[in-house]
Design a protein around this motif. Structure first.
Motif, PDB file in Angstrom:
ATOM      1  N   GLU A 294       0.832  -1.207   0.000  1.00  0.00           N
ATOM      2  CA  GLU A 294       0.000   0.000   0.000  1.00  0.00           C
ATOM      3  C   GLU A 294       0.866   1.256   0.000  1.00  0.00           C
ATOM      4  OE1 GLU A 294      -3.999  -0.736   2.286  1.00  0.00           O
ATOM      5  OE2 GLU A 294      -2.404  -1.862   3.265  1.00  0.00           O
ATOM      6  N   ASN A 295       2.071   1.111  -0.522  1.00  0.00           N
ATOM      7  CA  ASN A 295       3.024   2.210  -0.510  1.00  0.00           C
ATOM      8  C   ASN A 295       2.961   2.953  -1.853  1.00  0.00           C
ATOM      9  OD1 ASN A 295       5.543   3.631  -0.850  1.00  0.00           O
ATOM     10  ND2 ASN A 295       6.258   2.538   0.979  1.00  0.00           N
ATOM     11  N   ALA A 296       2.426   4.187  -1.814  1.00  0.00           N
ATOM     12  CA  ALA A 296       2.231   4.965  -3.045  1.00  0.00           C
ATOM     13  C   ALA A 296       3.565   5.277  -3.719  1.00  0.00           C
ATOM     14  CB  ALA A 296       1.471   6.249  -2.726  1.00  0.00           C
ATOM     15  N   THR A 297       4.606   5.528  -2.910  1.00  0.00           N
ATOM     16  CA  THR A 297       5.933   5.830  -3.470  1.00  0.00           C
ATOM     17  C   THR A 297       6.450   4.636  -4.262  1.00  0.00           C
ATOM     18  OG1 THR A 297       6.314   7.116  -1.473  1.00  0.00           O
ATOM     19  CG2 THR A 297       8.229   6.683  -2.865  1.00  0.00           C
ATOM     20  N   PHE A 298       6.222   3.456  -3.720  1.00  0.00           N
ATOM     21  CA  PHE A 298       6.652   2.239  -4.412  1.00  0.00           C
ATOM     22  C   PHE A 298       5.875   2.066  -5.719  1.00  0.00           C
ATOM     23  CE2 PHE A 298       6.152  -2.470  -4.985  1.00  0.00           C
ATOM     24  CZ  PHE A 298       7.455  -2.712  -5.392  1.00  0.00           C
ATOM     25  N   ALA A 299       4.550   2.202  -5.650  1.00  0.00           N
ATOM     26  CA  ALA A 299       3.724   2.029  -6.852  1.00  0.00           C
ATOM     27  C   ALA A 299       4.183   2.994  -7.946  1.00  0.00           C
ATOM     28  CB  ALA A 299       2.252   2.251  -6.514  1.00  0.00           C
TER      29      ALA A 299
ATOM     30  N   ALA B 167      -2.147   6.483   9.346  1.00  0.00           N
ATOM     31  CA  ALA B 167      -1.425   5.715   8.322  1.00  0.00           C
ATOM     32  C   ALA B 167      -1.530   4.218   8.598  1.00  0.00           C
ATOM     33  CB  ALA B 167       0.042   6.137   8.307  1.00  0.00           C
ATOM     34  N   GLY B 168      -2.479   3.840   9.467  1.00  0.00           N
ATOM     35  CA  GLY B 168      -2.439   2.527  10.113  1.00  0.00           C
ATOM     36  C   GLY B 168      -2.877   1.340   9.312  1.00  0.00           C
ATOM     37  N   GLY B 169      -2.907   0.234  10.015  1.00  0.00           N
ATOM     38  CA  GLY B 169      -3.265  -1.058   9.462  1.00  0.00           C
ATOM     39  C   GLY B 169      -2.718  -2.128  10.372  1.00  0.00           C
ATOM     40  N   GLY B 170      -3.350  -3.304  10.336  1.00  0.00           N
ATOM     41  CA  GLY B 170      -2.837  -4.433  11.103  1.00  0.00           C
ATOM     42  C   GLY B 170      -2.910  -4.247  12.598  1.00  0.00           C
ATOM     43  N   GLY B 171      -3.747  -3.320  13.078  1.00  0.00           N
ATOM     44  CA  GLY B 171      -3.928  -3.178  14.517  1.00  0.00           C
ATOM     45  C   GLY B 171      -2.852  -2.356  15.205  1.00  0.00           C
ATOM     46  N   ARG B 172      -1.797  -1.999  14.486  1.00  0.00           N
ATOM     47  CA  ARG B 172      -0.731  -1.252  15.145  1.00  0.00           C
ATOM     48  C   ARG B 172      -1.106   0.219  15.255  1.00  0.00           C
ATOM     49  NH1 ARG B 172       1.636  -5.126  12.541  1.00  0.00           N
ATOM     50  NH2 ARG B 172       2.010  -3.955  10.649  1.00  0.00           N
ATOM     51  N   GLY B 173      -0.711   0.803  16.402  1.00  0.00           N
ATOM     52  CA  GLY B 173      -1.077   2.184  16.689  1.00  0.00           C
ATOM     53  C   GLY B 173      -2.488   2.287  17.231  1.00  0.00           C
ATOM     54  N   MET B 174      -3.171   1.148  17.431  1.00  0.00           N
ATOM     55  CA  MET B 174      -4.539   1.170  17.953  1.00  0.00           C
ATOM     56  C   MET B 174      -4.538   0.996  19.461  1.00  0.00           C
ATOM     57  SD  MET B 174      -6.859  -0.869  15.208  1.00  0.00           S
ATOM     58  CE  MET B 174      -8.380  -0.982  16.093  1.00  0.00           C
ATOM     59  N   ARG B 175      -5.350   1.800  20.141  1.00  0.00           N
ATOM     60  CA  ARG B 175      -5.450   1.715  21.603  1.00  0.00           C
ATOM     61  C   ARG B 175      -6.892   1.973  22.013  1.00  0.00           C
ATOM     62  NH1 ARG B 175      -0.909   0.537  21.464  1.00  0.00           N
ATOM     63  NH2 ARG B 175       0.853   0.939  22.817  1.00  0.00           N
TER      64      ARG B 175
ATOM     65  N   ALA C 120      -4.594   8.380  -1.452  1.00  0.00           N
ATOM     66  CA  ALA C 120      -5.876   8.860  -0.940  1.00  0.00           C
ATOM     67  C   ALA C 120      -6.423   7.937   0.141  1.00  0.00           C
ATOM     68  CB  ALA C 120      -6.878   8.975  -2.087  1.00  0.00           C
ATOM     69  N   LEU C 121      -6.305   6.617  -0.065  1.00  0.00           N
ATOM     70  CA  LEU C 121      -6.903   5.678   0.887  1.00  0.00           C
ATOM     71  C   LEU C 121      -5.962   5.303   2.016  1.00  0.00           C
ATOM     72  CD1 LEU C 121      -8.733   3.417  -1.677  1.00  0.00           C
ATOM     73  CD2 LEU C 121      -9.782   4.993  -0.057  1.00  0.00           C
ATOM     74  N   GLY C 122      -4.649   5.490   1.783  1.00  0.00           N
ATOM     75  CA  GLY C 122      -3.674   5.166   2.826  1.00  0.00           C
ATOM     76  C   GLY C 122      -3.875   6.046   4.037  1.00  0.00           C
ATOM     77  N   ASN C 123      -4.369   7.249   3.821  1.00  0.00           N
ATOM     78  CA  ASN C 123      -4.671   8.113   4.950  1.00  0.00           C
ATOM     79  C   ASN C 123      -6.098   7.818   5.406  1.00  0.00           C
ATOM     80  OD1 ASN C 123      -5.466  10.242   6.651  1.00  0.00           O
ATOM     81  ND2 ASN C 123      -3.797  11.501   5.833  1.00  0.00           N
ATOM     82  N   LYS C 124      -6.213   7.117   6.542  1.00  0.00           N
ATOM     83  CA  LYS C 124      -7.514   6.652   7.003  1.00  0.00           C
ATOM     84  C   LYS C 124      -8.436   7.822   7.353  1.00  0.00           C
ATOM     85  CE  LYS C 124      -5.557   2.611   6.868  1.00  0.00           C
ATOM     86  NZ  LYS C 124      -5.678   1.818   5.662  1.00  0.00           N
ATOM     87  N   LEU C 125      -7.815   8.926   7.748  1.00  0.00           N
ATOM     88  CA  LEU C 125      -8.609  10.111   8.073  1.00  0.00           C
ATOM     89  C   LEU C 125      -9.274  10.669   6.819  1.00  0.00           C
ATOM     90  CD1 LEU C 125      -6.580  12.319  10.553  1.00  0.00           C
ATOM     91  CD2 LEU C 125      -8.988  11.683  10.708  1.00  0.00           C
ATOM     92  N   ALA C 126      -8.479  10.783   5.750  1.00  0.00           N
ATOM     93  CA  ALA C 126      -9.023  11.296   4.494  1.00  0.00           C
ATOM     94  C   ALA C 126     -10.092  10.356   3.962  1.00  0.00           C
ATOM     95  CB  ALA C 126      -7.893  11.468   3.474  1.00  0.00           C
ATOM     96  N   ALA C 127      -9.855   9.028   4.121  1.00  0.00           N
ATOM     97  CA  ALA C 127     -10.826   8.039   3.645  1.00  0.00           C
ATOM     98  C   ALA C 127     -12.140   8.165   4.416  1.00  0.00           C
ATOM     99  CB  ALA C 127     -10.246   6.628   3.797  1.00  0.00           C
TER     100      ALA C 127
END
Lengths: 153, 506
Positions: free
Chosen positions: B100-105, B171-179, B125-132
């Motif tokens: 999901e890395n836009a720079t890589f794509a 920028a999350g995913g996989g449960g990391r950064g979630m509290r 656009a979708l990588g930013n969960k806030l914007a989504a």
């Protein structure tokens, strides 16, 4: 046949009259058979220390002779005397944070440091109360299982 | 003139060579799709993976750096160079790592290759969960009440939501950064921890907040889009059985939603997809509360770990279609209107100890027996004598089953788990085996708190279980060589040392 004392989770347990059929002795695959039932298990280990996986659950089992039992009990009593203990890494990973400093007094269960492994943060806690007398690692250092982390007195 | 009317295989291979920028089971999964499509698969590997299963499955392999993922599987330059060297025309990123890395794509496209995924702008656009969240809401899709700006900019807004709340990484995913935060007093500390975790995992510590929806089910919708506006909405998966906000079990159809809710979810997913110029496989995730209200969580424009569940109920090869769509093919009616049949369940075997809070375990896999037979699919990236690497995901294997209905699928899963034997380390197999016998799971009434509420750290061993493991270990000791040579004693074991001391004393 040698008589063994069997400990499951540290408690003496009677093996009962299950018959064991080995399917692959080298890889530890067997079935326990009794009264027309057959229960598959996986057995690993050597000497007196074994692991038996039953329905996906890997259970530590000690199978020891009376001589081994006396030796083990002597060792336990020697260890229980209060002395310095070394807290070791129980898994390989990266030290990401150290919550204590040399000279700190910690309670049992207090967080000592954090190891990141498999992308998860794992707290290492004090196994007993004591004073931190030495810290062997620093944040950013990779450690292997069993690596000394710090010493408590 | 071609007389072919079937579409299950393309008329010609979509690409000659395709580089799989991943490792483990998903690299093997993509490699298999390549083989069936007539594409020559190329693997990449870090130094420690040189002999890995995914490398041996490919035609050709390129080294991309040291064990640490940052220096190899996440190293954009190294992956692009490897693709160039190998002559690949396309790159499939799998899931995780660079998927999901836009720079890589963008780098893939700049190098003149095809990225098997959406355009870089969509990833951004979708990588930013806030914007989504903002765009889903604008499209008329319900979102979980919460902030639509970074938490730092609106801490006062949290009190208005009411506790408990969930902190999440933008920028999350996989449960990391979630509290989860239950009291205002805990907010500051939780925010700091979440920011640190998110910054470490994603390089972006932005956190937003949502009201906690609980009890809730986690239900997601599988999408497949082409470059010509074609969009297949391929049903839902229920992923409510989670630990640490990460999925362990997925099934389709969801046993916990009404037909009406299902239609609403599918429609919402279609709307979210409409907010972006989307093509590729994607998943739109929702929470469904007790009253069957649904809330958009996020959209992932990549292959999901659990894609196989949808493959089993639709009969489609999602990975093959990702590749064909990337090559420009339009989705045919057979895909756009694919019917769904029966019930599928996936369980994930992890190197984790479910009896100790699903903490990580490690070691070498000494025994590896996988199930087979009707309706069973095994997606594995391991084999006997594999050393687990702490650098990578602890997923060992995904076991999937398919049957006519849910009770038959659960029975099949029980049978498959009983045929599965993994030795050398504790896995979560004991939890999974318990799960298939659990009443709430059988009834399908579980939610995202299922593990915390019903499993905790597992039941105590029964008397019969204790006697079974005692009998097995005793028999094993009796059948080992009577006097084991000293070299087989574990070098550092206390017993070994004690035995040697004792031996000397005599």
């Amino acid at each position: 046949m040698t008589d063994y004392q069997v400990l499951v989770d540290g408690t003496a347990t009677d093996p009962g009259d299950w018959q064991v059929e080995w399917d692959d002795r080298e890889r530890g695959l067997a079935r326990l058979v009794r009264n027309g039932r057959s229960v598959p298990v996986l057995v690993e280990g050597q000497g007196s220390e074994w692991f038996v996986t039953l329905q996906g659950r890997r259970v530590p089992v000690t199978v020891r002779t009376w001589r081994e039992r006396l030796l083990a009990e002597a060792e336990t009593s020697a260890q229980s005397h209060a002395g310095p203990i070394t807290v070791k890494a129980t898994l390989p990973g990266l030290i990401v944070a150290i919550a204590v400093a040399v000279g700190d007094d910690v309670e049992q269960g207090a967080s000592l440091l954090t190891i990141e492994a498999m992308k998860m943060q794992n707290e290492v806690r004090a196994p007993r109360p004591g004073r931190v007398v030495e810290i062997a690692v620093a944040a950013g250092v990779a450690v292997a299982t069993g690596a000394p982390l710090l010493r408590l007195e | 003139v071609s007389l072919r009317t079937d579409t299950s295989l393309p008329a010609a291979p979509p690409f000659r060579r395709l580089l799989v920028a991943n490792r483990g089971e998903i690299a093997i999964r993509v490699t298999r799709a390549c083989r069936e499509l007539g594409i020559s698969p190329v693997a990449v590997h870090s130094d420690v993976d040189a002999d890995a299963l995914h490398v041996r499955a490919a035609d050709h392999a390129e080294p991309i750096g040291p064990a640490a993922a940052r220096e190899s599987y996440l190293n954009i330059g190294a992956v692009i160079d490897a693709a160039r060297r190998s002559g690949a025309e396309a790159i499939h990123p799998g899931y995780g790592f660079l998927s999901e890395n836009a720079t890589f794509a963008a780098a893939v496209e700049d190098a003149g290759m095809v990225f098997v995924g959406p355009p870089p702008s969509v990833l951004e656009a979708l990588g930013n969960k806030l914007a989504a969240r903002r765009s889903a809401s604008a499209a008329g899709v319900p979102i979980v009440p919460g902030t639509t700006v970074a938490l730092e900019e609106n801490v006062a807004g949290v009190a208005e939501l009411g506790f408990p709340v969930m902190l999440k990484a933008a920028a999350g995913g996989g449960g990391r950064g979630m509290r989860r935060v239950d009291r205002e007093a805990d907010l500051a500390a939780a925010l700091t921890a979440a920011q640190r975790e998110a910054a470490a995992a994603f390089g972006d510590g932005t956190i937003y907040v949502e009201r906690l929806v609980a009890p809730a089910r986690h239900v997601e919708v599988q999408l497949l889009g082409d470059r010509h506006g074609g969009l297949a909405v391929l049903g839902e998966r229920d992923c409510s059985v989670q630990r640490r906000h990460q999925k362990l079990v997925e099934e389709s159809p969801s046993p916990g939603i009404t037909g009406e809710t299902r239609q609403a979810l599918l429609e919402s997913a279609r709307r979210v997809a409409g907010t972006v110029e989307f093509h590729n496989a994607a998943t739109v995730e929702f929470l469904v509360d007790e009253r069957q209200n649904h809330y958009f969580l996020e959209m992932n424009t990549r292959l999901q770990v659990e894609h196989g569940v949808t493959e089993l109920v639709t009969g489609l090869d999602l990975v093959a279609w990702q590749i064909r769509v990337a090559a420009g093919e339009a989705l045919p009616a057979e895909v756009l209107e694919a019917p769904r049949r029966g019930h599928a369940i996936e369980v994930r075997l992890y190197a984790e100890d479910p009896y100790h809070d699903f903490g990580p375990t490690a070691g070498r896999i000494t025994t590896w027996r996988m199930p087979a037979g009707p309706g069973v699919r095994v997606d594995a990236g391991m084999e006997e004598d594999t050393d687990l690497r702490p650098e990578y995901d602890p997923l060992l294997v995904k076991l999937l089953v398919h049957a006519d209905d849910r009770p038959a699928a659960v029975a099949r899963l029980r049978r498959a788990l009983d045929e599965t034997h993994v030795g050398g380390l504790q896995t979560d197999a004991g939890f999974l085996r318990w799960l298939v016998d659990d009443e709430a799971f059988a009834a399908g009434t579980y939610d995202t708190d299922f593990i915390a509420d019903r499993w905790r750290n597992g039941p105590a061993l029964t008397e019969e279980e204790r006697s079974l493991v005692a009998a097995a270990a005793t028999a094993a000791r009796r059948s080992s060589p009577a006097s084991a040579p000293a070299t087989t004693l574990a070098a550092g074991s206390a017993w070994g040392a004690a035995a040697r001391r004792e031996g000397l004393r005599r």
